[in-house]
Scaffold this motif. Structure first.
Motif, PDB file in Angstrom:
ATOM      1  N   ALA A   1      -1.322  -9.845  -3.217  1.00  0.00           N
ATOM      2  CA  ALA A   1      -1.746  -8.537  -3.719  1.00  0.00           C
ATOM      3  C   ALA A   1      -2.511  -7.768  -2.643  1.00  0.00           C
ATOM      4  O   ALA A   1      -2.319  -6.555  -2.485  1.00  0.00           O
ATOM      5  CB  ALA A   1      -2.605  -8.695  -4.971  1.00  0.00           C
ATOM      6  N   THR A   2      -3.348  -8.437  -1.890  1.00  0.00           N
ATOM      7  CA  THR A   2      -4.101  -7.796  -0.818  1.00  0.00           C
ATOM      8  C   THR A   2      -3.175  -7.268   0.260  1.00  0.00           C
ATOM      9  O   THR A   2      -3.297  -6.131   0.712  1.00  0.00           O
ATOM     10  CB  THR A   2      -5.110  -8.784  -0.205  1.00  0.00           C
ATOM     11  OG1 THR A   2      -5.974  -9.270  -1.231  1.00  0.00           O
ATOM     12  CG2 THR A   2      -5.933  -8.133   0.885  1.00  0.00           C
ATOM     13  N   VAL A   3      -2.218  -8.098   0.669  1.00  0.00           N
ATOM     14  CA  VAL A   3      -1.262  -7.702   1.705  1.00  0.00           C
ATOM     15  C   VAL A   3      -0.393  -6.548   1.204  1.00  0.00           C
ATOM     16  O   VAL A   3      -0.110  -5.602   1.937  1.00  0.00           O
ATOM     17  CB  VAL A   3      -0.416  -8.916   2.131  1.00  0.00           C
ATOM     18  CG1 VAL A   3       0.751  -8.516   2.994  1.00  0.00           C
ATOM     19  CG2 VAL A   3      -1.275  -9.931   2.850  1.00  0.00           C
ATOM     20  N   PHE A   4       0.020  -6.617  -0.046  1.00  0.00           N
ATOM     21  CA  PHE A   4       0.836  -5.556  -0.629  1.00  0.00           C
ATOM     22  C   PHE A   4       0.065  -4.233  -0.652  1.00  0.00           C
ATOM     23  O   PHE A   4       0.613  -3.180  -0.317  1.00  0.00           O
ATOM     24  CB  PHE A   4       1.281  -5.953  -2.046  1.00  0.00           C
ATOM     25  CG  PHE A   4       2.250  -4.992  -2.652  1.00  0.00           C
ATOM     26  CD1 PHE A   4       3.593  -5.064  -2.337  1.00  0.00           C
ATOM     27  CD2 PHE A   4       1.819  -4.022  -3.543  1.00  0.00           C
ATOM     28  CE1 PHE A   4       4.503  -4.176  -2.902  1.00  0.00           C
ATOM     29  CE2 PHE A   4       2.708  -3.134  -4.106  1.00  0.00           C
ATOM     30  CZ  PHE A   4       4.062  -3.213  -3.786  1.00  0.00           C
ATOM     31  N   ASP A   5      -1.205  -4.286  -1.040  1.00  0.00           N
ATOM     32  CA  ASP A   5      -2.040  -3.075  -1.042  1.00  0.00           C
ATOM     33  C   ASP A   5      -2.169  -2.476   0.349  1.00  0.00           C
ATOM     34  O   ASP A   5      -2.102  -1.258   0.525  1.00  0.00           O
ATOM     35  CB  ASP A   5      -3.435  -3.383  -1.599  1.00  0.00           C
ATOM     36  CG  ASP A   5      -3.444  -3.553  -3.107  1.00  0.00           C
ATOM     37  OD1 ASP A   5      -2.459  -3.146  -3.760  1.00  0.00           O
ATOM     38  OD2 ASP A   5      -4.420  -4.102  -3.631  1.00  0.00           O
ATOM     39  N   ARG A   6      -2.341  -3.318   1.343  1.00  0.00           N
ATOM     40  CA  ARG A   6      -2.438  -2.831   2.723  1.00  0.00           C
ATOM     41  C   ARG A   6      -1.126  -2.174   3.163  1.00  0.00           C
ATOM     42  O   ARG A   6      -1.136  -1.143   3.843  1.00  0.00           O
ATOM     43  CB  ARG A   6      -2.793  -3.969   3.673  1.00  0.00           C
ATOM     44  CG  ARG A   6      -4.216  -4.420   3.531  1.00  0.00           C
ATOM     45  CD  ARG A   6      -4.528  -5.531   4.497  1.00  0.00           C
ATOM     46  NE  ARG A   6      -5.863  -6.040   4.273  1.00  0.00           N
ATOM     47  CZ  ARG A   6      -6.252  -7.258   4.584  1.00  0.00           C
ATOM     48  NH1 ARG A   6      -5.401  -8.097   5.148  1.00  0.00           N
ATOM     49  NH2 ARG A   6      -7.481  -7.645   4.350  1.00  0.00           N
ATOM     50  N   ALA A   7      -0.017  -2.766   2.783  1.00  0.00           N
ATOM     51  CA  ALA A   7       1.287  -2.186   3.136  1.00  0.00           C
ATOM     52  C   ALA A   7       1.478  -0.839   2.451  1.00  0.00           C
ATOM     53  O   ALA A   7       1.983   0.115   3.069  1.00  0.00           O
ATOM     54  CB  ALA A   7       2.410  -3.150   2.752  1.00  0.00           C
ATOM     55  N   MET A   8       1.058  -0.733   1.208  1.00  0.00           N
ATOM     56  CA  MET A   8       1.179   0.543   0.494  1.00  0.00           C
ATOM     57  C   MET A   8       0.289   1.616   1.128  1.00  0.00           C
ATOM     58  O   MET A   8       0.675   2.778   1.247  1.00  0.00           O
ATOM     59  CB  MET A   8       0.814   0.381  -0.981  1.00  0.00           C
ATOM     60  CG  MET A   8       1.813  -0.432  -1.775  1.00  0.00           C
ATOM     61  SD  MET A   8       3.455   0.313  -1.864  1.00  0.00           S
ATOM     62  CE  MET A   8       4.311  -0.554  -0.568  1.00  0.00           C
ATOM     63  N   GLU A   9      -0.906   1.222   1.546  1.00  0.00           N
ATOM     64  CA  GLU A   9      -1.814   2.153   2.210  1.00  0.00           C
ATOM     65  C   GLU A   9      -1.219   2.651   3.527  1.00  0.00           C
ATOM     66  O   GLU A   9      -1.260   3.848   3.833  1.00  0.00           O
ATOM     67  CB  GLU A   9      -3.159   1.471   2.465  1.00  0.00           C
ATOM     68  CG  GLU A   9      -4.200   2.386   3.053  1.00  0.00           C
ATOM     69  CD  GLU A   9      -5.531   1.672   3.282  1.00  0.00           C
ATOM     70  OE1 GLU A   9      -6.399   2.294   3.902  1.00  0.00           O
ATOM     71  OE2 GLU A   9      -5.690   0.506   2.859  1.00  0.00           O
ATOM     72  N   ALA A  10      -0.643   1.747   4.298  1.00  0.00           N
ATOM     73  CA  ALA A  10      -0.022   2.130   5.566  1.00  0.00           C
ATOM     74  C   ALA A  10       1.181   3.035   5.330  1.00  0.00           C
ATOM     75  O   ALA A  10       1.402   4.001   6.077  1.00  0.00           O
ATOM     76  CB  ALA A  10       0.395   0.883   6.343  1.00  0.00           C
ATOM     77  N   THR A  11       1.950   2.745   4.303  1.00  0.00           N
ATOM     78  CA  THR A  11       3.102   3.579   3.968  1.00  0.00           C
ATOM     79  C   THR A  11       2.650   4.967   3.534  1.00  0.00           C
ATOM     80  O   THR A  11       3.261   5.978   3.919  1.00  0.00           O
ATOM     81  CB  THR A  11       3.937   2.914   2.857  1.00  0.00           C
ATOM     82  OG1 THR A  11       4.323   1.607   3.292  1.00  0.00           O
ATOM     83  CG2 THR A  11       5.169   3.721   2.540  1.00  0.00           C
ATOM     84  N   LEU A  12       1.594   5.042   2.775  1.00  0.00           N
ATOM     85  CA  LEU A  12       1.044   6.346   2.365  1.00  0.00           C
ATOM     86  C   LEU A  12       0.624   7.157   3.589  1.00  0.00           C
ATOM     87  O   LEU A  12       0.853   8.369   3.645  1.00  0.00           O
ATOM     88  CB  LEU A  12      -0.136   6.151   1.421  1.00  0.00           C
ATOM     89  CG  LEU A  12      -0.860   7.420   0.986  1.00  0.00           C
ATOM     90  CD1 LEU A  12       0.077   8.314   0.183  1.00  0.00           C
ATOM     91  CD2 LEU A  12      -2.096   7.080   0.179  1.00  0.00           C
ATOM     92  N   ASN A  13       0.029   6.505   4.561  1.00  0.00           N
ATOM     93  CA  ASN A  13      -0.379   7.207   5.784  1.00  0.00           C
ATOM     94  C   ASN A  13       0.808   7.823   6.509  1.00  0.00           C
ATOM     95  O   ASN A  13       0.673   8.853   7.168  1.00  0.00           O
ATOM     96  CB  ASN A  13      -1.138   6.273   6.721  1.00  0.00           C
ATOM     97  CG  ASN A  13      -2.575   6.108   6.298  1.00  0.00           C
ATOM     98  OD1 ASN A  13      -3.193   7.031   5.805  1.00  0.00           O
ATOM     99  ND2 ASN A  13      -3.103   4.912   6.488  1.00  0.00           N
ATOM    100  N   ARG A  14       1.969   7.218   6.378  1.00  0.00           N
ATOM    101  CA  ARG A  14       3.164   7.795   6.998  1.00  0.00           C
ATOM    102  C   ARG A  14       3.507   9.148   6.375  1.00  0.00           C
ATOM    103  O   ARG A  14       4.059  10.014   7.036  1.00  0.00           O
ATOM    104  CB  ARG A  14       4.352   6.850   6.864  1.00  0.00           C
ATOM    105  CG  ARG A  14       4.281   5.667   7.797  1.00  0.00           C
ATOM    106  CD  ARG A  14       5.539   4.856   7.698  1.00  0.00           C
ATOM    107  NE  ARG A  14       5.584   3.847   8.751  1.00  0.00           N
ATOM    108  CZ  ARG A  14       6.627   3.093   8.985  1.00  0.00           C
ATOM    109  NH1 ARG A  14       7.721   3.219   8.240  1.00  0.00           N
ATOM    110  NH2 ARG A  14       6.604   2.210   9.964  1.00  0.00           N
ATOM    111  N   PHE A  15       3.212   9.303   5.109  1.00  0.00           N
ATOM    112  CA  PHE A  15       3.469  10.582   4.446  1.00  0.00           C
ATOM    113  C   PHE A  15       2.405  11.623   4.779  1.00  0.00           C
ATOM    114  O   PHE A  15       2.665  12.817   4.751  1.00  0.00           O
ATOM    115  CB  PHE A  15       3.571  10.406   2.930  1.00  0.00           C
ATOM    116  CG  PHE A  15       4.821   9.721   2.494  1.00  0.00           C
ATOM    117  CD1 PHE A  15       6.030  10.407   2.437  1.00  0.00           C
ATOM    118  CD2 PHE A  15       4.800   8.378   2.149  1.00  0.00           C
ATOM    119  CE1 PHE A  15       7.192   9.771   2.047  1.00  0.00           C
ATOM    120  CE2 PHE A  15       5.960   7.731   1.757  1.00  0.00           C
ATOM    121  CZ  PHE A  15       7.157   8.432   1.705  1.00  0.00           C
TER     122      PHE A  15
END
Length: 103
Positions: free
Chosen positions: A12-26
């Protein structure tokens, strides 16, 4: 973390970090995040590491489910709450010949 006292779930922690990084791309200009990716900086490094971790975690789940489904020699395809494996992953495994990467 959802609540104090809960155990930390690494996936869950790793998934949250990936989602945060993906959001930054937008949020950031494409050329900016592509440069960060190429240089291995900031959130792009975290995203790459997170994807590797998630791939390993999910590969283990897929492998375990394949063993469960083939271990007893037959798969329970009965739909409904009484089925042994009535989840999305099992249904995809029953319905087609998907690669582990596709699953």
């Amino acid at each position: 973390m959802l609540a104090p006292g809960l155990l930390e779930n690494t996936f869950a922690t790793v998934f949250d970090r990936a989602m945060e990084a993906t959001l930054n791309r937008f949020i950031f200009l494409e050329c900016l995040w592509r440069c960060k990716k190429w240089l291995g900086l900031s959130m792009e490094t975290m995203l790459a590491r997170s994807i590797v971790h998630m791939d390993q975690y999910l590969a283990a789940i897929i492998k375990a489910r394949k063993l469960e489904l083939t271990g007893n020699g037959k798969c329970d395809t009965t739909p409904g709450p009484m089925a042994a494996h009535d989840d999305l992953l099992s249904r995809f495994m029953h319905k087609g010949s998907y690669s582990d990467e596709s699953l």
